[in-house]
Design a protein around this motif. Structure first.
Motif, mmCIF file in Angstrom:
data_model
loop_
_atom_site.group_PDB
_atom_site.id
_atom_site.type_symbol
_atom_site.label_atom_id
_atom_site.label_comp_id
_atom_site.label_asym_id
_atom_site.label_seq_id
_atom_site.Cartn_x
_atom_site.Cartn_y
_atom_site.Cartn_z
ATOM 1 N N ILE B 144 39.219 -47.049 -42.798
ATOM 2 C CA ILE B 144 38.635 -48.335 -43.197
ATOM 3 C C ILE B 144 39.693 -49.286 -43.769
ATOM 4 O O ILE B 144 39.542 -50.501 -43.714
ATOM 5 N N GLU B 148 38.033 -53.719 -39.898
ATOM 6 C CA GLU B 148 36.957 -53.462 -38.927
ATOM 7 C C GLU B 148 37.212 -54.040 -37.544
ATOM 8 O O GLU B 148 36.443 -53.799 -36.620
ATOM 9 N N GLU B 149 38.325 -54.813 -37.364
ATOM 10 C CA GLU B 149 38.574 -55.411 -36.051
ATOM 11 C C GLU B 149 39.404 -54.524 -35.124
ATOM 12 O O GLU B 149 39.742 -54.937 -34.006
ATOM 13 N N ILE B 166 35.703 -42.956 -38.342
ATOM 14 C CA ILE B 166 36.051 -44.003 -39.311
ATOM 15 C C ILE B 166 36.366 -43.266 -40.611
ATOM 16 O O ILE B 166 35.476 -42.812 -41.331
ATOM 17 N N SER B 172 35.260 -47.005 -49.633
ATOM 18 C CA SER B 172 34.428 -48.141 -49.210
ATOM 19 C C SER B 172 34.238 -49.206 -50.274
ATOM 20 O O SER B 172 34.382 -50.400 -50.003
ATOM 21 N N PHE B 177 34.288 -52.855 -46.117
ATOM 22 C CA PHE B 177 34.442 -52.609 -44.679
ATOM 23 C C PHE B 177 33.098 -52.855 -44.026
ATOM 24 O O PHE B 177 32.089 -52.289 -44.462
ATOM 25 N N ASN B 178 33.073 -53.695 -43.006
ATOM 26 C CA ASN B 178 31.821 -54.000 -42.322
ATOM 27 C C ASN B 178 31.649 -53.061 -41.142
ATOM 28 O O ASN B 178 32.176 -53.302 -40.040
ATOM 29 N N ILE B 179 30.922 -51.973 -41.370
ATOM 30 C CA ILE B 179 30.825 -50.932 -40.344
ATOM 31 C C ILE B 179 30.044 -51.419 -39.118
ATOM 32 O O ILE B 179 30.314 -50.975 -37.992
ATOM 33 N N ARG B 181 30.128 -54.443 -37.780
ATOM 34 C CA ARG B 181 31.061 -55.201 -36.935
ATOM 35 C C ARG B 181 31.949 -54.241 -36.147
ATOM 36 O O ARG B 181 32.169 -54.407 -34.952
ATOM 37 N N PHE B 182 32.471 -53.231 -36.850
ATOM 38 C CA PHE B 182 33.343 -52.249 -36.193
ATOM 39 C C PHE B 182 32.585 -51.580 -35.045
ATOM 40 O O PHE B 182 33.100 -51.482 -33.921
ATOM 41 N N THR B 183 31.346 -51.161 -35.340
ATOM 42 C CA THR B 183 30.537 -50.465 -34.336
ATOM 43 C C THR B 183 30.267 -51.354 -33.139
ATOM 44 O O THR B 183 30.368 -50.915 -31.987
#
Lengths: 86, 223
Positions: B144, B148-149, B166, B172, B177-179, B181-183
């Motif tokens: 993380i 997240e990009e 992750i 956290s 961390f914007n999970i 967005r990552f997903t």
């Protein structure tokens, strides 16, 4: 970053083709890669000329790199080569 | 002097891919399931193995490891503390492992003692994705702290991965961390990708990864 691996394999392939066709030089090479693959065309040409440019076969060889959206996996396909034949 | 254009249609890395196919055949003959563990430097690949391997041992799945680094035996030494067969490969400069290196690694392992082989690749989110090794499963670790990009910035790595871990979720609250967005980014590249948020430090969710591997091994044996 792995231009070295690409160039080593390319030189080997081109030498074989030149021997088979009795060519005196390679004018150009076209390579197709996966759209996400990391290969920079100008970097590759520069490094190729540094590493292989002393060989008369490769003086002035131009490498063109195209990206093919249809490739499912990372691959480096040598599509064609243009040769000088005496 | 004439010019002649020749159609070739040959894969530049055909030799690497042939050796990768040989590796796959040898591992299959010994009934070994293999995982290519990739991720940036410091993302936590070795730390994950340190927590995962004892869990696999408890499930009676014997492990072996091929450790890949440019230099040093740090990771190989850490893994050897777990009392499993391990081979350390130093590439001496190459930023990724190739099939020939794995072939040499396999030749130095007692394959009859191994059911699950981990190949810990050189820390790098770029080049390892380009080189087939002959393994069954690609896993990418993205911590993380790397943001997240990552999937959008390194599309090839994530598009060839079966699983994304992750890591460092214990941080956290500190990191943010914007999970989701990552997903989203990851699933756009590979819709079926399995995402496992984990903390190698605390051990949180390591068993989910162990479950996934066990299922894959069982499915492999059925086929």
């Amino acid at each position: 970053m792995h231009e070295m691996s690409v160039i080593e394999n390319l030189v080997r392939l081109l030498k074989n083709v030149c021997e088979k066709e009795k060519a005196t030089g390679v004018v150009s090479v076209q390579i197709t890669i996966h759209p996400f693959s990391c290969l920079d065309e100008s970097n590759l040409n520069f490094m190729f000329s540094c590493i292989a440019g002393d060989n008369p076969l490769f003086k002035g060889t131009k490498i063109r790199v195209l990206r093919n959206k249809n490739l499912q996996e990372p691959e480096y396909i040598v599509d064609n080569v243009e040769l000088e034949i005496e | 002097m004439t010019l002649k254009k020749i159609e070739i249609g040959e894969n530049l890395f055909v030799k690497n891919d042939e050796i990768a196919a040989e590796n796959r055949k040898v591992l299959k003959e010994h009934n070994i399931f293999s995982i290519n563990l990739m991720g940036g430097p410091g993302s936590g690949k070795t730390a994950i193995l340190e927590k995962l391997i004892p869990q696999m041992k408890k499930r009676k799945i014997s492990c072996g490891v091929i450790e890949g680094d440019i230099a040093g035996t740090f990771d190989g030494e850490r893994i050897s503390q777990l009392d499993v067969p391990v081979v350390q490969i130093n590439t001496g400069g190459a930023c990724h492992l190739e099939a020939m290196m794995i072939k040499k690694g396999i030749e130095n392992l007692a394959l009859s003692e191994i059911k699950l082989l981990f190949v810990e690749n050189v820390g790098n989110l770029v080049c390892p994705a380009e080189f087939k090794l002959g393994v069954d499963c690609n896993v990418t670790v993205s911590s993380i702290t790397e943001g997240e990009e990552k999937p959008a910035k390194y599309p090839l790595m994530f598009s060839i991965s079966d699983v994304v871990i992750i890591n460092k979720i214990d941080l956290s609250e500190v990191v943010g961390f914007n999970i989701d967005r990552f997903t989203d980014y990851a699933k756009k590249l590979k819709s079926g990708i399995v995402i496992i948020p984990m903390s190698a430090k605390t051990g949180e969710n390591v068993e989910l990864f162990a479950d996934y591997i066990e299922k894959r091994i069982l499915n492999n044996e059925k086929n």
